[in-house]
Design an enzyme around this catalytic site. Structure first.
Site, PDB file in Angstrom:
ATOM      1  N   ASP A   9       0.854  -1.191   0.000  1.00 21.40           N
ATOM      2  CA  ASP A   9       0.000   0.000   0.000  1.00 21.40           C
ATOM      3  C   ASP A   9       0.893   1.246   0.000  1.00 21.40           C
ATOM      4  O   ASP A   9       2.111   1.154  -0.161  1.00 21.40           O
ATOM      5  CB  ASP A   9      -1.010  -0.038   1.162  1.00 21.40           C
ATOM      6  CG  ASP A   9      -0.360   0.180   2.526  1.00 21.40           C
ATOM      7  OD1 ASP A   9       0.888   0.298   2.593  1.00 21.40           O
ATOM      8  OD2 ASP A   9      -1.108   0.222   3.529  1.00 21.40           O
ATOM      9  N   CYS A  66       2.719  -3.453   4.081  1.00 26.16           N
ATOM     10  CA  CYS A  66       1.882  -2.320   4.495  1.00 26.16           C
ATOM     11  C   CYS A  66       2.574  -1.719   5.717  1.00 26.16           C
ATOM     12  O   CYS A  66       3.760  -1.951   5.929  1.00 26.16           O
ATOM     13  CB  CYS A  66       0.432  -2.733   4.739  1.00 26.16           C
ATOM     14  SG  CYS A  66       0.144  -3.852   6.127  1.00 26.16           S
ATOM     15  N   GLY A  67       1.872  -0.951   6.517  1.00 22.51           N
ATOM     16  CA  GLY A  67       2.527  -0.301   7.654  1.00 22.51           C
ATOM     17  C   GLY A  67       3.083  -1.311   8.646  1.00 22.51           C
ATOM     18  O   GLY A  67       4.219  -1.194   9.107  1.00 22.51           O
ATOM     19  N   THR A  68       2.268  -2.304   8.963  1.00 23.90           N
ATOM     20  CA  THR A  68       2.674  -3.334   9.923  1.00 23.90           C
ATOM     21  C   THR A  68       2.880  -4.697   9.278  1.00 23.90           C
ATOM     22  O   THR A  68       3.430  -5.595   9.904  1.00 23.90           O
ATOM     23  CB  THR A  68       1.585  -3.517  10.995  1.00 23.90           C
ATOM     24  OG1 THR A  68       0.366  -3.867  10.319  1.00 23.90           O
ATOM     25  CG2 THR A  68       1.387  -2.247  11.813  1.00 23.90           C
ATOM     26  N   GLY A  69       2.349  -4.890   8.075  1.00 18.32           N
ATOM     27  CA  GLY A  69       2.303  -6.210   7.436  1.00 18.32           C
ATOM     28  C   GLY A  69       1.085  -7.008   7.871  1.00 18.32           C
ATOM     29  O   GLY A  69       0.809  -8.081   7.313  1.00 18.32           O
ATOM     30  N   VAL A  70       0.352  -6.496   8.839  1.00 16.04           N
ATOM     31  CA  VAL A  70      -0.759  -7.260   9.414  1.00 16.04           C
ATOM     32  C   VAL A  70      -1.979  -7.260   8.498  1.00 16.04           C
ATOM     33  O   VAL A  70      -2.479  -8.315   8.097  1.00 16.04           O
ATOM     34  CB  VAL A  70      -1.130  -6.719  10.816  1.00 16.04           C
ATOM     35  CG1 VAL A  70      -2.394  -7.392  11.328  1.00 16.04           C
ATOM     36  CG2 VAL A  70       0.023  -6.945  11.785  1.00 16.04           C
ATOM     37  N   HIS A  99       8.698 -25.175   7.413  1.00 18.62           N
ATOM     38  CA  HIS A  99       7.680 -25.950   8.121  1.00 18.62           C
ATOM     39  C   HIS A  99       6.260 -25.705   7.619  1.00 18.62           C
ATOM     40  O   HIS A  99       5.435 -26.611   7.646  1.00 18.62           O
ATOM     41  CB  HIS A  99       7.716 -25.634   9.625  1.00 18.62           C
ATOM     42  CG  HIS A  99       8.951 -26.158  10.302  1.00 18.62           C
ATOM     43  ND1 HIS A  99       9.115 -26.121  11.667  1.00 18.62           N
ATOM     44  CD2 HIS A  99      10.087 -26.718   9.796  1.00 18.62           C
ATOM     45  CE1 HIS A  99      10.292 -26.658  11.989  1.00 18.62           C
ATOM     46  NE2 HIS A  99      10.904 -27.014  10.861  1.00 18.62           N
ATOM     47  N   ASN A 100       5.962 -24.488   7.214  1.00 18.08           N
ATOM     48  CA  ASN A 100       4.587 -24.122   6.860  1.00 18.08           C
ATOM     49  C   ASN A 100       4.382 -23.925   5.369  1.00 18.08           C
ATOM     50  O   ASN A 100       3.261 -23.648   4.936  1.00 18.08           O
ATOM     51  CB  ASN A 100       4.171 -22.841   7.603  1.00 18.08           C
ATOM     52  CG  ASN A 100       4.571 -22.848   9.059  1.00 18.08           C
ATOM     53  OD1 ASN A 100       5.433 -22.076   9.475  1.00 18.08           O
ATOM     54  ND2 ASN A 100       4.007 -23.747   9.844  1.00 18.08           N
ATOM     55  N   HIS A 134       5.836 -32.259   8.161  1.00 20.25           N
ATOM     56  CA  HIS A 134       5.140 -30.980   7.975  1.00 20.25           C
ATOM     57  C   HIS A 134       4.113 -31.037   6.860  1.00 20.25           C
ATOM     58  O   HIS A 134       3.198 -30.216   6.814  1.00 20.25           O
ATOM     59  CB  HIS A 134       6.154 -29.870   7.700  1.00 20.25           C
ATOM     60  CG  HIS A 134       7.187 -29.729   8.770  1.00 20.25           C
ATOM     61  ND1 HIS A 134       6.879 -29.326  10.050  1.00 20.25           N
ATOM     62  CD2 HIS A 134       8.517 -29.981   8.757  1.00 20.25           C
ATOM     63  CE1 HIS A 134       7.977 -29.318  10.783  1.00 20.25           C
ATOM     64  NE2 HIS A 134       8.985 -29.719  10.026  1.00 20.25           N
TER      65      HIS A 134
HETATM   66  C1  RB5 Z   1      -2.456   2.325   6.636  1.00 17.81           C
HETATM   67  O1  RB5 Z   1      -2.459   3.480   7.409  1.00 17.81           O
HETATM   68  C2  RB5 Z   1      -2.221   1.125   7.541  1.00 17.81           C
HETATM   69  O2  RB5 Z   1      -3.373   0.827   8.255  1.00 17.81           O
HETATM   70  C3  RB5 Z   1      -1.741  -0.059   6.740  1.00 17.81           C
HETATM   71  O3  RB5 Z   1      -0.567   0.265   6.066  1.00 17.81           O
HETATM   72  C4  RB5 Z   1      -1.433  -1.325   7.517  1.00 17.81           C
HETATM   73  O4  RB5 Z   1      -0.535  -1.074   8.559  1.00 17.81           O
HETATM   74  C5  RB5 Z   1      -2.569  -2.121   7.945  1.00 17.81           C
HETATM   75  O5  RB5 Z   1      -2.444  -3.198   8.557  1.00 17.81           O
END
Ligand code: RB5
Length: 149
Positions: A9, A66-70, A99-100, A134
């Protein structure tokens, strides 16, 4: 892996450019699925492009930022057949392959710097699925996708 799809993103854009150069130096072909600027956008779109490239065979694996990858890894994992991991260190990245059998690696541009991100990517690209004990566990994950048991 020699051919990967790569998406991010707006928060991940600068780091994507840095990692793209690193991949070129490694001789890995990257299909750039965007985004292509820091203009605000939404990460699920790019998770979709990369997941579809991996599932459809256009790429052997995928990278997402992304910001966190989450958020972007959660989105990618909605696609049956995608096993996406979010990592902020190389050990988990390597083990996630061994493993995954992960086929998508995500990381956060607000979490890791460029040099650490390159170490994470390298660990993931260099590792191979070990199969053996695995294999049935990964197959059990696929069965969960089908809601078989
Ligand atoms: C965008 O601000 C942020 O929410 C996105 O990059 C990401 O971290 C979401 O998980």
């Amino acid at each position: 892996m020699k051919k990967i799809a790569f998406g991010c993103d707006h928060v991940g854009f600068i780091l994507k450019e840095e990692i793209l150069a690193h991949l070129r130096n490694r001789g890995v072909e990257a299909i750039d699925k965007g985004t292509w600027s820091t203009e605000r956008t939404d990460y699920p779109h790019f998770a979709r492009s990369v997941a579809q490239a991996v599932i459809g065979g256009e790429a052997e694996g995928g990278l997402l930022i992304c910001g966190t990858g989450v958020g972007i890894s959660i989105a990618a994992n909605k696609f049956p057949g995608i096993r996406a991991v979010v990592c902020s260190e190389p050990y988990s990245a390597r083990l996630s392959r061994q493993h995954n059998n992960t086929n998508v690696l995500a990381f956060g541009s607000r979490v890791v710097g460029g040099e650490l991100a390159k170490m994470i990517v390298d660990a993931w690209l260099d590792a191979e699925f070990e199969g053996g004990r695995h294999q049935m566990r990964v197959e059990a994950i696929a069965a969960l996708e089908q809601q078989i048991d």
